[in-house]
Write a protein that holds these residues in place. Structure first.
Motif, short mmCIF file in Angstrom:
data_model
loop_
_atom_site.label_atom_id
_atom_site.label_comp_id
_atom_site.label_asym_id
_atom_site.label_seq_id
_atom_site.Cartn_x
_atom_site.Cartn_y
_atom_site.Cartn_z
N ARG A 1 0.73 -1.12 -0.16
CA ARG A 1 -0.02 -0.23 0.02
C ARG A 1 0.85 1.26 0.07
NH1 ARG A 1 -4.35 -0.37 4.63
NH2 ARG A 1 -4.96 1.54 3.84
N ASN A 2 0.32 2.45 -0.45
CA ASN A 2 1.27 3.66 -0.49
C ASN A 2 1.23 4.14 0.75
OD1 ASN A 2 1.41 6.78 -0.92
ND2 ASN A 2 1.81 5.69 -3.03
N GLU B 1 -1.30 6.95 2.33
CA GLU B 1 -2.78 6.57 2.79
C GLU B 1 -2.74 5.74 3.86
OE1 GLU B 1 -3.53 2.81 0.49
OE2 GLU B 1 -4.17 4.61 -0.69
N PRO C 1 -3.79 13.45 6.58
CA PRO C 1 -4.24 14.17 5.32
C PRO C 1 -3.73 15.25 4.62
CG PRO C 1 -6.06 13.11 6.64
CD PRO C 1 -4.88 13.15 7.60
N ARG D 1 -0.20 14.85 3.30
CA ARG D 1 0.08 13.76 2.11
C ARG D 1 0.63 14.43 0.78
NH1 ARG D 1 -5.24 10.32 3.27
NH2 ARG D 1 -4.77 9.29 5.47
#
Length: 866
Positions: free
Chosen positions: A336-337, A340, A345, A348
C-alpha cells in the motif's frame, strides 16, 4: 589405542600390496603409492605413535614382495620418515583438513612434496645398496618413487582427513551406485576412450573430458566425494595402462606415466580449488544469511518503527514496532502507498511531492537528520513522531527507509517539565519565572504602543487562619478557587500568575493612551476582583468567606525595571492592608520609601544581633521613702551610623520581622546574668529587675521552657525577676496566658501589668491573672495634678488594685506634686525622672552603694512585693 595401530597397519599393508601389483621399476616402485597418504593421515589424526605400525606395515609389504630381509628393513626406513616430515610441516603451519583455503592447498602440496623427497631418497638408496637397480636407473627410479608417493598422497590424503562417520555412512548407503559407476567408467575407459584416441590421435585433451565429473563431485559431495572419484578414475587408468589399454597408454611408457601423473595431480588440484571456491561461496552465503538474520532480528527487535518504501511510494518493510506504533498488521500494509497509511491528510501532498522529487533528482535535503512531525494511526488519530530518513539510492535501489519514534510521552514529559518550570503546580497559573518574562514583554510592548499597562499585586487577607484551623488541604482548595475567579475577572490575553503562597500578580496590557482612563480601567478590574474574591467559598463541607488586598502600579514604556514595578505594586498592597484590608491602593512613592527604610532597618537589626550592638540601661523603681527596690531594664541600640537609638525607633520593625523574639531572649538572658552577679554584693542582692516582654515573644510555644532554662543556666533567683506584660498580650488569648503565667509563677517569677488603663481590661479576667503588680500608665500620671479626670482614674486604679490585693506602681513621675498626690491616693511605688533617668549599670550600682539603699527586714512594702 591398539585398535587404531592395528587399523593403520592393515590399511597400509593392503594399500601397499595393491599398489605393488602395478609396478614400474622392478618389483618395488609403484606408479601410485597410496600408503603414503594413509601414513600422513594417521600421524595427523593419532600422533607420531602411528610411525610404528607404518614402519612395520612397510617392512611387511617389502618382505612379502620377495625382497631380502636386510633390503626390506632398509627400504622401509624412509616410508615413516617422509610422512612424519610432511605431517610436522602441516601441523606447524596450522593446516586445516577441510581444505577450504588456498593456503591449505599450497601447504598440502609443499609439505607432501617435501616429505616424499625423503621417502624416495631413502628407498632408492636402499635399492642401490641392495643391488636391486643399477646406477643408470637411479635418477629415473628416484623420480618415479617421489612422484608416485606424492601423487598417491594427494589422491587419498584429503579423503582420509575428511572422512568421518557421516561421509562413511553416505558412501556405504550409495555403495552399489558407486561400484556401478566405477564399472561403467572402467568399461568406457577401456573401450570408448581407446576408440576415440585411435580416431583422433589425441591423448591429453580427452582426459579432461573427465573434468566436469570431478567438478560435479567436488560441488556435490565436497573434497571427500571428489577424492573418491579421482581415486577411482586414477586406479582404473593405472590398471588400464598396465594392460596396455586406456586413455593414457602410449608406446613410450615415460609419456604414459607422466601424462597419468599430470592428469591425477591436475584433477586433484582442480577438485581442491573447487572445494575452496565452494567453501568461500558457502561462507559468503552463510555470512549473508547471518547478516540478513541479524538485520531481520534488529529490525524486528527495534523499538522504533522501521518503514521502507519503493520508488512508487509503496510499503515494502513494516517491522513489529511499526505495527505496535501505528496499529496495523504488517501483511495489511505491504504494497500500500505510505501516504494513505500513516501520513495525516494535510501532509500527504507534501510527502508525495518530496518523494517524487527524490526519485527524479536524488535530492536528499530531508535525509540524515531528525525531524519532528505528526503521523497517523490506524484509527485516524494523529500523534507526534521523530523521523529520520535514509536511502539506498547510492546502490541503485531507489528505496527510502524511515526510522520513526513515537514521542508522545517525550512531548508530554517536556510539557510537564515546562509546566514545572513555568507554571504553578497547584493552580496551573504562570509562576514567578514566567511572570517575569511576560512582564518584560509587556514593558517592551508598552514601549512600542505607548499604551499604559497595570501590575496588580493581590494578597489574600488572613489566609493563615484557614491553614491553621482547617489544614493545608482546605487552604489549597481556596487557592485553586481564587485562581479560577481571578481568571474569570480578566481578558484571555491578560496574565494571572501565582507568585508564592497566597500572593497573586496580574498583568493588564493595552489599557489606554491616557493615564486617567487607564486608572479608571484598572480600578474597575480591581473592584471586580475584590467582589469576586469576597464571595463565599464552598470548601468540601465548609462554607468560608475571604477577602483580599490589592496593590496597583501603572507602567508605560520600559523606564522602570521589572523588579521595581513589582516592588511598587507590593508596596501598594501593604498600604491597602494597612487601610483596613479588602480594598485596593495605587502605588504611593512615600509608602515605598518608608517600606525600603523599614527593610533596611530590619537588615541592620540582624547585624546588630550578630555584632552585639545592643546595650541595657536601668531605670530605678523606688518606694515612698525613695529607696530603690527594683530597676526596669531598658534596651538601647548603639547604631554604628546613627548613634544611640531608643526602642521606639526599631521595636516596631523588630516585631514585624520576628526579630523581637531573638532580641527579647538576649535582654532576658542578660537580665538574669545581672541578677546572678548582684547576689555577691550586699547592697544589690535583693534588687529586682523588671523586663518588658513582647507579644510575639510571649506567644512562642516554648516561652515557659525558655525562661526555665535561662534561670537554670544563669543561676539567677526567679523571685527577683519580674516580667512586664501589656493588657493586649494577656487578653489576646486569656486561657493560654493564664497557663503560662501560672507555670512561671510556680517557680517564683513575678508579673506586672504594664500600661494599665490604656486598654479594655475586664476585671473578671484581671482577677484570674497571677499578677504581682499593676503599673499605672504615665499618660494618667502626667496631668494628675491639673486634670480631675486623670486624678479620678488613678484613684480608681489604686483602689481596685488594693481590692484585688495587687501592688500599684506609677510610672512617669517627674514632679514633686505628682509624687505627693500619688502618695495621698495610696500609691507606694514609683518610677520616673524625679527619681532617676535610665542609666548605665555602673551608675545604678554606684547609686545603690553610696546611698546605702539596703532593705531592712521590717520594711513592709518590700515584703509585700515578695
Amino acid at each position: 589405542m591398539l585398535g587404531r595401530m592395528l587399523t593403520v597397519y592393515l590399511a597400509y599393508l593392503v594399500a601397499g600390496k595393491l599398489g605393488l601389483l602395478i609396478p614400474y621399476v622392478g618389483s618395488h616402485i609403484a606408479l601410485i603409492w597410496l600408503p603414503t597418504g594413509i601414513a600422513i593421515a594417521a600421524i595427523l589424526r593419532w600422533g607420531f605413535i602411528s610411525v610404528i605400525p607404518i614402519y612395520l606395515a612397510s617392512f611387511t609389504v617389502n618382505f612379502l614382495t620377495g625382497a631380502p630381509l636386510l633390503l626390506s628393513v632398509q627400504m622401509s626406513i624412509g616410508n615413516p620418515i617422509g610422512p612424519m616430515v610432511a605431517a610436522t610441516l602441516l601441523q606447524h603451519f596450522d593446516f586445516k583438513s577441510a581444505l577450504d583455503r588456498m593456503r591449505d592447498i599450497l601447504l598440502l602440496l609443499v609439505s607432501v612434496s617435501t616429505g616424499m623427497l625423503i621417502t624416495a631418497s631413502c628407498g632408492v638408496l636402499a635399492l642401490v645398496m641392495g643391488g636391486a637397480i643399477g646406477k643408470g636407473e637411479v635418477l629415473q627410479a628416484w623420480l618415479i618413487w617421489w612422484l608416485g608417493d606424492s601423487v598417491g598422497a594427494l589422491l587419498i590424503l584429503p579423503l582420509l582427513l575428511n572422512l568421518g562417520r557421516k561421509e562413511a555412512t553416505v558412501f556405504w548407503r550409495y555403495r552399489l551406485k558407486i561400484l556401478f559407476g566405477f564399472v561403467i567408467f572402467s568399461v568406457f575407459d577401456w573401450y570408448a576412450f581407446d576408440f576415440l584416441k585411435a580416431q583422433t590421435g589425441q591423448l591429453m585433451w580427452l582426459s579432461f573430458l573427465l573434468l566436469p565429473l570431478v567438478i560435479w563431485a567436488a560441488m556435490r559431495y565436497g573434497i571427500s566425494g571428489a577424492s573418491v572419484v579421482i581415486l577411482g578414475v586414477s586406479l582404473s587408468e593405472v590398471w588400464a595402462m598396465a594392460n596396455q589399454r586406456g586413455l593414457f597408454f602410449h608406446a613410450d611408457m615415460h609419456q604414459s606415466i607422466f601424462s597419468l601423473w599430470i592428469f591425477m595431480a591436475t584433477m586433484m588440484i582442480v577438485a581442491m580449488m573447487v572445494v575452496v571456491l565452494q567453501a568461500r561461496h558457502k561462507l559468503s552465503e552463510t555470512a549473508l544469511r547471518d547478516s540478513e538474520s541479524k538485520l531481520r532480528g534488529m529490525i524486528n527487535g527495534a523499538l522504533d518503527a522501521i518503514v521502507t518504501i519503493d520508488e512508487q511510494g509503496c510499503i515494502i518493510e513494516f517491522n513489529p514496532a511499526a505495527e505496535h506504533i501505528f496499529g496495523y498488521k504488517r501483511d495489511s500494509v505491504l504494497g500500500r502507498n505510505l501516504a494513505e497509511v500513516i501520513i495525516p491528510p494535510d501532509m500527504r501532498k507534501m510527502h508525495m511531492e518530496g518523494h517524487e522529487r527524490f526519485v527524479k533528482t536524488g535530492n536528499q535535503n530531508m535525509f540524515g537528520r531528525r525531524m519532528e512531525l505528526m503521523a497517523m494511526r490506524a484509527d485516524g488519530t494523529e500523534f507526534p513522531v521523530e523521523l529520520t530518513i535514509t536511502s539506498l539510492s547510492d546502490q541503485g535501489l531507489p528505496y527510502v527507509t524511515g526510522f520513526i519514534r513515537d514521542i508522545t510521552e517525550k512531548k508530554r514529559a517536556e510539557q510537564d517539565i515546562r509546566n514545572l518550570a513555568f507554571f504553578d503546580a497547584l493552580t496551573g497559573l504562570p509562576n514567578r519565572r514566567l511572570l517575569m518574562d511576560r512582564l518584560q514583554q509587556a514593558l517592551a510592548s508598552s514601549s512600542r504602543t505607548q499604551k499604559y499597562g497595570v501590575v496588580m499585586f493581590i494578597d489574600l487577607d488572613n489566609f493563615k487562619i484557614i491553614n491553621d484551623s482547617r489544614g493545608h488541604d482546605y487552604g489549597d482548595l481556596l487557592l485553586i478557587e481564587v485562581a479560577r475567579r481571578l481568571r474569570s475577572c480578566v481578558r484571555l490575553e491578560d496574565t494571572v500568575s501565582r507568585l508564592s503562597g497566597d500572593e497573586f500578580v496580574l498583568i493588564l496590557e493595552d489599557l489606554s493612551l491616557d493615564v486617567d482612563q487607564s486608572v479608571i480601567e484598572a480600578r474597575t478590574v480591581g473592584e471586580k476582583i475584590l467582589t469576586a474574591i469576597y464571595q463565599s467559598y464552598r470548601l468540601k463541607d465548609v462554607e468560608y468567606h475571604n477577602s483580599c488586598s490589592i496593590g496597583i502600579s501603572l507602567f508605560c514604556g520600559n523606564q522602570i525595571s521589572v523588579e521595581e514595578l513589582l516592588k511598587r505594586a507590593d508596596t501598594a498592597m501593604y498600604q491597602a492592608k494597612a487601610s483596613g484590608r479588602n480594598t485596593l491602593q495605587f502605588h504611593d512613592p512615600q509608602m515605598q520609601e518608608a517600606l525600603e527604610r523599614r527593610m533596611e532597618l530590619e537588615s541592620q537589626l540582624r547585624v546588630a544581633l550578630l555584632n552585639q550592638q545592643f546595650f541595657l540601661l536601668y531605670q530605678p523603681q523606688v518606694d515612698a521613702a525613695r529607696k530603690v527596690f527594683c530597676a526596669e531594664v531598658l534596651l538601647r541600640w548603639n547604631h554604628p551610623g546613627r548613634g544611640w537609638l531608643s526602642p521606639t525607633e526599631f521595636i516596631a520593625t523588630a516585631e514585624e520581622s520576628g526579630l523581637i523574639v531573638a532580641i527579647g531572649h538576649w535582654v532576658l538572658f542578660h537580665a538574669c546574668l545581672q541578677l546572678k552577679a548582684w547576689e555577691s554584693a550586699e547592697h544589690s542582692k535583693d534588687i529586682q529587675l523588671a523586663v518588658n516582654v513582647s507579644a510575639r515573644q510571649f506567644r512562642q510555644p516554648n516561652f515557659v521552657e525558655e525562661i526555665r532554662q535561662m534561670l537554670v543556666q544563669t543561676g539567677a533567683n526567679p523571685e527577683l525577676l519580674k516580667l512586664e506584660l501589656t493588657e493586649s498580650i494577656v487578653l489576646d488569648n486569656m486561657a493560654e496566658a493564664i497557663l503560662k503565667m501560672q507555670e512561671l509563677r510556680g517557680i517564683g517569677v513575678r508579673f506586672a501589668m504594664d500600661d494599665f488603663g490604656t486598654g479594655y481590661s475586664s476585671l473578671a479576667y484581671l482577677k484570674q491573672l497571677p499578677l504581682s503588680q499593676i503599673k499605672i500608665d504615665q499618660s494618667f500620671v502626667r496631668d494628675i495634678a491639673t486634670d480631675p479626670n486623670d486624678a479620678a482614674i488613678v484613684q480608681t486604679i489604686i483602689a481596685m488594685s488594693s481590692t484585688l490585693g495587687l501592688n500599684v506602681i506609677a510610672e512617669g513621675v517627674e514632679t514633686e506634686a505628682q509624687f505627693d498626690m500619688l502618695q495621698q491616693y495610696g500609691c507606694r511605688q514609683f518610677q520616673g525622672f524625679l527619681f532617676g533617668r535610665p542609666m548605665v549599670l555602673a551608675e545604678l550600682e554606684s547609686m545603690l552603694d553610696q546611698d546605702g539603699l539596703l532593705f531592712s527586714d521590717e520594711y513592709s512594702e518590700n515584703n509585700d512585693l515578695r
